[in-house]
Structure formats: C-alpha cells, structure tokens
Design an enzyme around this catalytic site. Sequence first.
Site, mmCIF file in Angstrom:
data_model
loop_
_atom_site.group_PDB
_atom_site.id
_atom_site.type_symbol
_atom_site.label_atom_id
_atom_site.label_comp_id
_atom_site.label_asym_id
_atom_site.label_seq_id
_atom_site.Cartn_x
_atom_site.Cartn_y
_atom_site.Cartn_z
ATOM 1 N N HIS A 1 -6.152 6.777 7.048
ATOM 2 C CA HIS A 1 -5.375 5.618 5.958
ATOM 3 C C HIS A 1 -4.232 5.536 7.046
ATOM 4 O O HIS A 1 -3.754 6.931 7.104
ATOM 5 C CB HIS A 1 -5.839 5.647 5.103
ATOM 6 C CG HIS A 1 -7.648 6.012 4.297
ATOM 7 N ND1 HIS A 1 -7.254 5.065 3.774
ATOM 8 C CD2 HIS A 1 -8.401 6.060 4.495
ATOM 9 C CE1 HIS A 1 -9.094 4.711 3.616
ATOM 10 N NE2 HIS A 1 -9.707 6.032 3.993
ATOM 11 N N ASP B 1 0.631 -1.140 0.117
ATOM 12 C CA ASP B 1 0.322 -0.154 0.310
ATOM 13 C C ASP B 1 1.043 1.744 -0.057
ATOM 14 O O ASP B 1 1.638 1.455 0.584
ATOM 15 C CB ASP B 1 -0.801 0.180 1.442
ATOM 16 C CG ASP B 1 -2.026 1.076 0.809
ATOM 17 O OD1 ASP B 1 -3.143 1.232 -0.168
ATOM 18 O OD2 ASP B 1 -2.327 1.932 2.259
ATOM 19 N N GLU C 1 1.253 6.107 0.629
ATOM 20 C CA GLU C 1 0.146 7.207 0.514
ATOM 21 C C GLU C 1 0.815 8.335 -0.401
ATOM 22 O O GLU C 1 1.866 8.389 -0.450
ATOM 23 C CB GLU C 1 -0.097 6.988 2.316
ATOM 24 C CG GLU C 1 -0.932 6.428 3.122
ATOM 25 C CD GLU C 1 -2.397 6.412 2.903
ATOM 26 O OE1 GLU C 1 -2.707 7.170 2.441
ATOM 27 O OE2 GLU C 1 -3.160 5.027 2.935
ATOM 28 N N ASP D 1 -6.898 17.835 0.595
ATOM 29 C CA ASP D 1 -8.148 16.854 1.012
ATOM 30 C C ASP D 1 -7.210 15.472 1.072
ATOM 31 O O ASP D 1 -7.635 14.148 1.796
ATOM 32 C CB ASP D 1 -8.734 16.380 -1.043
ATOM 33 C CG ASP D 1 -9.357 17.718 -1.012
ATOM 34 O OD1 ASP D 1 -10.016 18.248 0.793
ATOM 35 O OD2 ASP D 1 -9.965 17.469 -1.375
#
Length: 240
Positions: A152, A7, A9, A52
Amino acid sequence: MRQIILDTETTGLEPSQGHRIIEFAGLEMVDRKLTGRHLHLYMHPEREIDPDAERVHGISLDFLADKPKFHAVADELVDFISGAELIIHNAPFDVGFLNAEFNRLGIAPVDKLCAAVTDTLRMARDTFPGKRNSLDALCDRFEIDRSNRTLHGALIDCELLAEVYLWMTRGQESLMMDAGPGEGEGINGLNLAFERKPLTVLAPTAEELAAHQEYLDLLDKTVKGSCLWRSIESPAPAQS
C-alpha cells in the site's frame, strides 16, 4: 468541479490513540480528467509505527527520519484540498486522521475546508452488495492493472482509485445526456455503463437436437397432445 483523489498512510488504525499520518497523496481532477497537478508528502510522525501498519505500507521510521513534521507541511496540504470535493476509499478513516491533525494545529475540519467528501467504498458496497469491495478487488473487477502495487502506498493508491472512480461513475454525464426519461439508470441510482463482452452462442449438435426431439415426443405422449414447447418452436402463422 475540482476533485482531489486522496489517500493517506498512517502509523496505526486509530487517531484517538495518538496515531499519526506519515504519507499524504492527492491527485487533482477537473471535469473528470487528471490535470497532472498532485501533492505527495511524507511526514515524521513523532512516534513509533505499529509493526502491523509497517507491514502494510512498508514505511519505516528510519525512512522518515529526515522528513518534515505535519505542522511544517499543513499549510501546503490545506491549500491543496481547500474548496475541492475529496474522493476517498474508506473516507471515514482518512478524514478522521486529517481532522485529528488539523485539530492539533487549530485548523478547521475537512467538512469546513472542502466542498464535499465522496466515499468510494460506500459507493461500491451500494453497487456490489455482498461482494469484496477493497481497492484491489475493484481493480480486478474493472480489469485495472495493479501489477505495480506490491505494498500500500498513498500515491499509487490514488492513481488506482482515480481509475476505479471513473469506472464507477462512468456515464453520469454522457449517458444521461443521451438517454431519454427513465433510461440510463444503473444499480442503486448510479448511472453505470460497463463494457460487456459479446455473448458466445453455441449451436446444438445433431445428437443434441435428436435428444431434444425425443424428449418433446415423450412430453407429447404425457399431455396427450402437443406440448407447450412445440408452440414456442413453431409459432402459429400470422392471420391475414
């Protein structure tokens, strides 16, 4: 098979607009067991983070001020994923960002470095069409504890995704080894072995049984004989 649950970000949604990776996490899995080996990196993106995006992952540019730039950790990251199958939720997003970073450095793209890429979001959509298939929704569906996930984050998302992936592919090996021809096939060709809770059977009350008999009597009068339900409740005796 060596697999990497992966994963990232990022500073925003589009690598084509110059957005960059700011966090990478990968957990190594071999023979469907996490080995304990993992790679977790933060990187300074050399640009601003969209508000955001920051609200989603909570990573600020101030936090990344002393972190290395991507080129400084690229070799370590490439060594970690090379030759493995990548397991990613919404793989096009993460692979798109990785390829953009690799392209800046003249590194081969993911499909040249890795054995395969499996998109668990696509798997979930095929298996549960019309339902919510976010990582949170899948954790809830499989009763996986996500109470520690307030934002997250690449590492915690990998840990949750590893459990989700094992649930979604449960039985692909053991179930098919035990099943005969045509058995063990789940939804859309996936061999799923979900644990089902025992069914609760409620016995009718005396009042409900009496009401049922009254209704059958009414049906008998309507058909001028014995209604079909009578034969179901009282099957004919076996012939000798």
